[in-house]
Design a protein around this motif. Structure first.
Motif, PDB file in Angstrom:
ATOM      1  N   GLN A   2       0.835  -1.238   0.016  1.00  0.00           N
ATOM      2  CA  GLN A   2      -0.074  -0.026  -0.026  1.00  0.00           C
ATOM      3  C   GLN A   2       0.774   1.113   0.106  1.00  0.00           C
ATOM      4  OE1 GLN A   2      -3.372   0.034  -0.125  1.00  0.00           O
ATOM      5  NE2 GLN A   2      -3.334  -2.094  -0.141  1.00  0.00           N
ATOM      6  N   GLN A   3       0.156   2.258  -0.663  1.00  0.00           N
ATOM      7  CA  GLN A   3       1.180   3.471  -0.458  1.00  0.00           C
ATOM      8  C   GLN A   3       0.782   3.985   0.606  1.00  0.00           C
ATOM      9  OE1 GLN A   3      -0.206   6.016  -3.952  1.00  0.00           O
ATOM     10  NE2 GLN A   3       1.054   4.880  -5.426  1.00  0.00           N
ATOM     11  N   LEU A   4       1.917   5.010   1.218  1.00  0.00           N
ATOM     12  CA  LEU A   4       1.687   5.743   2.562  1.00  0.00           C
ATOM     13  C   LEU A   4       0.611   6.715   2.428  1.00  0.00           C
ATOM     14  CD1 LEU A   4       5.467   6.411   3.195  1.00  0.00           C
ATOM     15  CD2 LEU A   4       4.259   4.707   4.276  1.00  0.00           C
ATOM     16  N   GLY A   5      -0.150   6.688   3.373  1.00  0.00           N
ATOM     17  CA  GLY A   5      -1.330   7.735   3.701  1.00  0.00           C
ATOM     18  C   GLY A   5      -2.526   7.074   3.196  1.00  0.00           C
ATOM     19  N   THR A   6      -2.460   5.837   2.458  1.00  0.00           N
ATOM     20  CA  THR A   6      -3.887   5.352   1.978  1.00  0.00           C
ATOM     21  C   THR A   6      -4.496   4.693   3.168  1.00  0.00           C
ATOM     22  OG1 THR A   6      -2.691   3.282   1.009  1.00  0.00           O
ATOM     23  CG2 THR A   6      -2.867   5.262  -0.459  1.00  0.00           C
ATOM     24  N   PRO A   7      -5.931   4.649   3.050  1.00  0.00           N
ATOM     25  CA  PRO A   7      -6.675   3.852   4.093  1.00  0.00           C
ATOM     26  C   PRO A   7      -6.150   2.522   4.157  1.00  0.00           C
ATOM     27  CG  PRO A   7      -8.095   4.848   2.599  1.00  0.00           C
ATOM     28  CD  PRO A   7      -6.757   5.259   2.114  1.00  0.00           C
ATOM     29  N   LEU A   8      -6.676   1.819   5.157  1.00  0.00           N
ATOM     30  CA  LEU A   8      -6.273   0.256   5.246  1.00  0.00           C
ATOM     31  C   LEU A   8      -7.438  -0.420   4.314  1.00  0.00           C
ATOM     32  CD1 LEU A   8      -5.723  -0.041   9.060  1.00  0.00           C
ATOM     33  CD2 LEU A   8      -4.091  -0.097   7.129  1.00  0.00           C
ATOM     34  N   SER A   9      -7.357  -1.752   3.971  1.00  0.00           N
ATOM     35  CA  SER A   9      -8.248  -2.334   3.341  1.00  0.00           C
ATOM     36  C   SER A   9      -9.134  -3.050   4.293  1.00  0.00           C
ATOM     37  CB  SER A   9      -7.573  -3.603   2.574  1.00  0.00           C
ATOM     38  OG  SER A   9      -6.869  -4.447   3.632  1.00  0.00           O
ATOM     39  N   ASN A  10     -10.372  -3.469   3.834  1.00  0.00           N
ATOM     40  CA  ASN A  10     -11.085  -3.824   4.711  1.00  0.00           C
ATOM     41  C   ASN A  10     -10.833  -5.217   5.723  1.00  0.00           C
ATOM     42  OD1 ASN A  10     -13.244  -2.272   3.735  1.00  0.00           O
ATOM     43  ND2 ASN A  10     -14.277  -3.645   2.344  1.00  0.00           N
ATOM     44  N   ASP A  11      -9.987  -6.005   5.284  1.00  0.00           N
ATOM     45  CA  ASP A  11      -9.365  -6.667   6.056  1.00  0.00           C
ATOM     46  C   ASP A  11      -8.368  -6.354   6.937  1.00  0.00           C
ATOM     47  OD1 ASP A  11     -10.635  -9.197   4.697  1.00  0.00           O
ATOM     48  OD2 ASP A  11      -9.155  -9.575   3.313  1.00  0.00           O
ATOM     49  N   GLU A  12      -7.678  -5.348   6.469  1.00  0.00           N
ATOM     50  CA  GLU A  12      -6.448  -4.566   7.516  1.00  0.00           C
ATOM     51  C   GLU A  12      -7.382  -3.949   8.409  1.00  0.00           C
ATOM     52  OE1 GLU A  12      -2.892  -3.685   4.288  1.00  0.00           O
ATOM     53  OE2 GLU A  12      -4.793  -2.223   4.345  1.00  0.00           O
ATOM     54  N   TYR A  13      -8.543  -3.421   8.220  1.00  0.00           N
ATOM     55  CA  TYR A  13      -9.182  -2.826   9.186  1.00  0.00           C
ATOM     56  C   TYR A  13      -9.713  -3.688   9.999  1.00  0.00           C
ATOM     57  CZ  TYR A  13      -9.653   2.279   7.876  1.00  0.00           C
ATOM     58  OH  TYR A  13      -9.389   3.639   7.879  1.00  0.00           O
ATOM     59  N   ARG A  14     -10.399  -4.676   9.852  1.00  0.00           N
ATOM     60  CA  ARG A  14     -10.805  -6.019  10.750  1.00  0.00           C
ATOM     61  C   ARG A  14      -9.375  -6.357  11.605  1.00  0.00           C
ATOM     62  NH1 ARG A  14     -14.208  -7.184   6.833  1.00  0.00           N
ATOM     63  NH2 ARG A  14     -12.679  -8.484   5.388  1.00  0.00           N
ATOM     64  N   GLN A  15      -8.473  -6.569  11.147  1.00  0.00           N
ATOM     65  CA  GLN A  15      -7.339  -6.981  11.855  1.00  0.00           C
ATOM     66  C   GLN A  15      -6.808  -5.883  12.977  1.00  0.00           C
ATOM     67  OE1 GLN A  15      -5.981 -10.196  12.092  1.00  0.00           O
ATOM     68  NE2 GLN A  15      -4.621  -9.403  13.697  1.00  0.00           N
ATOM     69  N   PHE A  16      -6.895  -4.683  12.423  1.00  0.00           N
ATOM     70  CA  PHE A  16      -6.496  -3.473  13.299  1.00  0.00           C
ATOM     71  C   PHE A  16      -7.343  -3.345  14.399  1.00  0.00           C
ATOM     72  CE2 PHE A  16      -7.224   1.058  14.227  1.00  0.00           C
ATOM     73  CZ  PHE A  16      -5.761   1.457  14.786  1.00  0.00           C
ATOM     74  N   PHE A  17      -8.817  -3.514  14.481  1.00  0.00           N
ATOM     75  CA  PHE A  17      -9.514  -3.467  15.351  1.00  0.00           C
ATOM     76  C   PHE A  17      -9.761  -4.466  16.089  1.00  0.00           C
ATOM     77  CE2 PHE A  17     -11.196   0.224  12.997  1.00  0.00           C
ATOM     78  CZ  PHE A  17     -10.902   1.283  13.621  1.00  0.00           C
TER      79      PHE A  17
END
Length: 90
Positions: A2-17
Protein backbone atom coordinates in the motif's frame (compact mmCIF):
# COMPACT_ATOMS: atom_id res chain seq x y z
CA UNK A 1 2.22 -2.91 -0.98
CA UNK A 2 0.00 0.00 0.00
CA UNK A 3 1.06 3.59 -0.59
CA UNK A 4 1.78 5.71 2.47
CA UNK A 5 -1.24 7.70 3.60
CA UNK A 6 -3.83 5.45 1.96
CA UNK A 7 -6.58 3.91 4.08
CA UNK A 8 -6.40 0.32 5.22
CA UNK A 9 -8.26 -2.34 3.26
CA UNK A 10 -11.37 -3.92 4.79
CA UNK A 11 -9.32 -6.95 5.94
CA UNK A 12 -6.62 -4.69 7.37
CA UNK A 13 -9.25 -2.69 9.30
CA UNK A 14 -10.73 -5.88 10.75
CA UNK A 15 -7.28 -6.99 11.92
CA UNK A 16 -6.48 -3.54 13.30
CA UNK A 17 -9.66 -3.32 15.38
CA UNK A 18 -9.47 -6.98 16.45
CA UNK A 19 -6.13 -6.31 18.16
CA UNK A 20 -7.45 -3.13 19.81
CA UNK A 21 -10.45 -4.95 21.23
CA UNK A 22 -8.19 -7.70 22.60
CA UNK A 23 -5.94 -5.16 24.36
CA UNK A 24 -9.00 -3.32 25.68
CA UNK A 25 -10.43 -6.55 27.13
CA UNK A 26 -7.05 -7.39 28.68
CA UNK A 27 -6.85 -3.96 30.31
CA UNK A 28 -10.36 -4.43 31.75
CA UNK A 29 -9.29 -7.78 33.24
CA UNK A 30 -6.25 -6.03 34.73
CA UNK A 31 -8.47 -3.34 36.21
CA UNK A 32 -10.62 -6.03 37.87
CA UNK A 33 -7.46 -7.71 39.19
CA UNK A 34 -6.18 -4.44 40.68
CA UNK A 35 -9.55 -3.68 42.29
CA UNK A 36 -10.38 -7.11 43.69
CA UNK A 37 -7.16 -9.14 43.77
CA UNK A 38 -6.42 -12.66 42.62
CA UNK A 39 -8.74 -14.33 45.14
CA UNK A 40 -11.85 -12.74 43.61
CA UNK A 41 -14.04 -15.43 41.99
CA UNK A 42 -14.35 -13.51 38.70
CA UNK A 43 -10.59 -12.98 38.47
CA UNK A 44 -10.03 -16.65 39.29
CA UNK A 45 -12.44 -17.67 36.51
CA UNK A 46 -10.49 -15.52 34.06
CA UNK A 47 -7.22 -17.10 35.23
CA UNK A 48 -8.70 -20.58 34.92
CA UNK A 49 -10.02 -19.80 31.44
CA UNK A 50 -6.58 -18.60 30.37
CA UNK A 51 -4.99 -21.81 31.69
CA UNK A 52 -7.47 -24.44 30.44
CA UNK A 53 -9.35 -24.74 33.70
CA UNK A 54 -6.55 -24.77 36.30
CA UNK A 55 -4.60 -21.86 37.80
CA UNK A 56 -0.93 -22.95 37.77
CA UNK A 57 0.87 -23.26 41.09
CA UNK A 58 4.14 -21.35 41.49
CA UNK A 59 6.83 -20.85 40.63
CA UNK A 60 5.84 -19.74 37.14
CA UNK A 61 8.27 -19.62 34.21
CA UNK A 62 7.74 -16.89 31.61
CA UNK A 63 8.86 -16.10 28.08
CA UNK A 64 10.72 -13.04 29.39
CA UNK A 65 14.50 -13.45 29.51
CA UNK A 66 14.85 -10.54 31.97
CA UNK A 67 12.20 -11.98 34.35
CA UNK A 68 12.06 -15.73 33.79
CA UNK A 69 10.39 -16.70 37.11
CA UNK A 70 7.48 -15.51 39.21
CA UNK A 71 6.45 -16.91 42.61
CA UNK A 72 2.82 -17.42 41.52
CA UNK A 73 0.47 -16.97 38.59
CA UNK A 74 -1.01 -14.02 40.45
CA UNK A 75 2.39 -12.28 40.59
CA UNK A 76 2.91 -13.02 36.89
CA UNK A 77 -0.53 -11.63 36.01
CA UNK A 78 0.09 -8.46 38.05
CA UNK A 79 3.44 -8.02 36.26
CA UNK A 80 1.72 -8.27 32.87
CA UNK A 81 -0.87 -5.72 33.98
CA UNK A 82 1.58 -3.18 35.40
CA UNK A 83 3.88 -3.39 32.37
CA UNK A 84 0.96 -3.58 29.88
CA UNK A 85 2.54 -6.68 28.33
CA UNK A 86 -0.85 -8.37 28.29
CA UNK A 87 -0.08 -11.25 25.98
CA UNK A 88 3.12 -12.67 27.47
CA UNK A 89 2.70 -16.37 28.16
CA UNK A 90 3.95 -18.73 30.83
Amino acid sequence: TQQLGTPLSNDEYRQFFRSLRAAHRASIACHLRSLYGCQNPLVQRLDEYENHGVIPKGPICSELPETPFFPSFCAFAFFRCTTKKYFIKV
